[in-house]
Design an enzyme around this catalytic site. Structure first.
Site, PDB file in Angstrom:
ATOM      1  N   GLN A  57       0.867  -1.174   0.000  1.00  0.00           N
ATOM      2  CA  GLN A  57       0.000   0.000   0.000  1.00  0.00           C
ATOM      3  C   GLN A  57       0.906   1.227   0.000  1.00  0.00           C
ATOM      4  O   GLN A  57       1.283   1.746   1.052  1.00  0.00           O
ATOM      5  CB  GLN A  57      -0.914  -0.016   1.218  1.00  0.00           C
ATOM      6  CG  GLN A  57      -1.742  -1.292   1.356  1.00  0.00           C
ATOM      7  CD  GLN A  57      -2.806  -1.430   0.287  1.00  0.00           C
ATOM      8  OE1 GLN A  57      -3.648  -0.548   0.100  1.00  0.00           O
ATOM      9  NE2 GLN A  57      -2.790  -2.551  -0.433  1.00  0.00           N
TER      10      GLN A  57
ATOM     11  N   GLY B  83     -12.211   2.605   2.853  1.00  0.00           N
ATOM     12  CA  GLY B  83     -11.173   1.759   2.299  1.00  0.00           C
ATOM     13  C   GLY B  83     -10.235   2.486   1.349  1.00  0.00           C
ATOM     14  O   GLY B  83     -10.457   3.643   0.963  1.00  0.00           O
ATOM     15  N   HIS B  84      -9.181   1.774   0.940  1.00  0.00           N
ATOM     16  CA  HIS B  84      -8.143   2.383   0.106  1.00  0.00           C
ATOM     17  C   HIS B  84      -8.674   2.778  -1.267  1.00  0.00           C
ATOM     18  O   HIS B  84      -9.550   2.143  -1.833  1.00  0.00           O
ATOM     19  CB  HIS B  84      -6.928   1.453  -0.026  1.00  0.00           C
ATOM     20  CG  HIS B  84      -7.215   0.113  -0.605  1.00  0.00           C
ATOM     21  ND1 HIS B  84      -6.268  -0.878  -0.679  1.00  0.00           N
ATOM     22  CD2 HIS B  84      -8.326  -0.433  -1.150  1.00  0.00           C
ATOM     23  CE1 HIS B  84      -6.779  -1.940  -1.239  1.00  0.00           C
ATOM     24  NE2 HIS B  84      -8.030  -1.697  -1.534  1.00  0.00           N
ATOM     25  N   ASN B  85      -8.141   3.920  -1.730  1.00  0.00           N
ATOM     26  CA  ASN B  85      -8.458   4.469  -3.056  1.00  0.00           C
ATOM     27  C   ASN B  85      -9.888   4.954  -3.203  1.00  0.00           C
ATOM     28  O   ASN B  85     -10.349   5.199  -4.328  1.00  0.00           O
ATOM     29  CB  ASN B  85      -8.141   3.454  -4.166  1.00  0.00           C
ATOM     30  CG  ASN B  85      -6.647   3.236  -4.349  1.00  0.00           C
ATOM     31  OD1 ASN B  85      -6.083   2.314  -3.764  1.00  0.00           O
ATOM     32  ND2 ASN B  85      -6.012   4.089  -5.136  1.00  0.00           N
TER      33      ASN B  85
ATOM     34  N   SER C  21     -11.881   1.783  -3.430  1.00  0.00           N
ATOM     35  CA  SER C  21     -12.076   2.297  -4.797  1.00  0.00           C
ATOM     36  C   SER C  21     -13.511   2.714  -5.084  1.00  0.00           C
ATOM     37  O   SER C  21     -13.906   2.842  -6.247  1.00  0.00           O
ATOM     38  CB  SER C  21     -11.615   1.265  -5.841  1.00  0.00           C
ATOM     39  OG  SER C  21     -10.235   0.996  -5.691  1.00  0.00           O
TER      40      SER C  21
END
Length: 343
Positions: A208, A249-251, A269
């Site tokens: 990450q 969450g990520h992105n 995402s």
């Protein structure tokens, strides 16, 4: 209320909130309170007809009441009629607010601040804080005790970090942001992939290496987590309000003025448009696109795209009226089954 709290006249409050007085102008207000906890000398808020019908029996002596409600006023009470009772109450609360939590000027001797960090003289840093190499803090930031801001993070001006906040490396934070206790910004996103090896199956962590970018005027609640991106950046737009115990969450990309209520989880995402409001305990899958101005009822589970302006709810999320009709139909199901058996 606290003993230092000053009294205010109803007339002064009416002027502050641009309200219309009905009753004695010089009546003293000694504090503010919710309707059911109000005492004599208090001001309370009435925004619905249900509470307006009970006004005569409320111990409070002054009320901010939304224009258009039907409300008789006893001789010993004062009404301040306003267009928006909630916003007027917000202004009134500021009059009776206790002093802010004190943090001494400068850097507490127990704080650990890197020699390469840029910390203006106007910044206040409390006990046991850690400021990593290359960190830049804007003017007038306040860090209460046990705050950690790691390497190369850039923070704008007038930000507040309450105890236990962790901002990991290389994040970017705008002006006038607030982070409540134990919020975590920039932890690793949840990324793993299965892999078969000569010793059997294993789970491989996805690096990450991205960041988190937070705009201006963002507020992040206690225990909330905003993960760093796998690559590029997780983005939180200007004016977003993130409640306690929210997971982003990520992105993910949140537009401007997005409101996310407590215990909501947003998969990686996901893209959420400007002005969307998400009720508590929401569950949003990864890689979903939610449009602008969407309203999601509490407990919604979103697995597919939602267009601009939609009002949705349920599991899975669908137009709220449709979801409510289905719930009502399910309530009738036991009786319908009994009737079918009798036939």
């Amino acid at each position: 209320m606290s003993p230092h709290t000053p009294s205010q006249t109803a007339a002064a409050i009416a002027e502050l909130v641009d309200g219309e007085l009905q009753g004695a102008e010089d009546i003293q207000v000694h504090g503010v309170s919710d309707f059911d906890q109000a005492q004599a000398g208090h001001l309370t808020l009435i925004g619905t007809q249900r509470y307006a019908d009970r006004w005569a029996d409320c111990p409070a002596t002054t009320a901010l009441i939304k224009r258009g409600l039907e409300c008789a006023n006893p001789d010993n009470k004062t009404i301040i009629w306003v267009d928006n009772a909630d916003l007027a109450f917000n202004k009134t609360l500021s009059l009776f607010a206790p002093p802010p939590v004190h943090t001494a000027s400068g850097i507490h001797p127990t704080a650990c601040v890197s020699e390469t960090a840029r910390v203006p003289d106007s910044v206040k840093i409390g006990p046991f804080c850690v400021i990593g190499p290359g960190v830049t803090l804007g003017e007038n930031c306040v860090l209460h005790n046990n705050v950690t801001i790691l390497d190369e993070t850039k923070v704008g001006k007038d930000c507040t970090f309450w105890p236990g906040v962790v901002i990991r490396d290389r994040c970017t934070i705008g002006d006038r942001c607030a982070f409540h206790p134990n919020a975590v910004i920039g932890a690793d996103g949840f990324g793993y992939r299965p892999q078969m090896t000569e010793n059997g199956p294993t789970i491989v962590k996805t690096p990450q290496i991205g960041t988190v970018q937070i705009g201006n005027d963002v507020e992040v609640g206690a225990g909330a987590c905003i993960d760093r991106a796998k690559c590029n950046a997780t983005i939180i737009g200007d004016g977003c309000k993130i409640d306690n115990l929210v997971q982003i969450g990520h992105n993910c990309q949140l537009g401007r003025l997005v409101v996310v209520s407590g215990c909501t989880g947003i998969g990686g995402s996901t893209v959420i448009g400007d002005g969307t409001m998400i009720g508590g305990h929401g569950a949003i899958a990864d890689h979903v696109v939610i449009g602008k101005g969407v309203q999601l009822a509490g407990g919604s589970m979103v697995a597919t795209e939602i267009p601009d302006g939609a009002i949705c709810g349920g599991m899975p999320a669908r137009p709220l009226r449709e979801a409510m009709r289905e719930i009502q139909a399910l309530k009738r199901l036991p009786d319908l089954l009994k009737e079918l058996r009798r036939r």
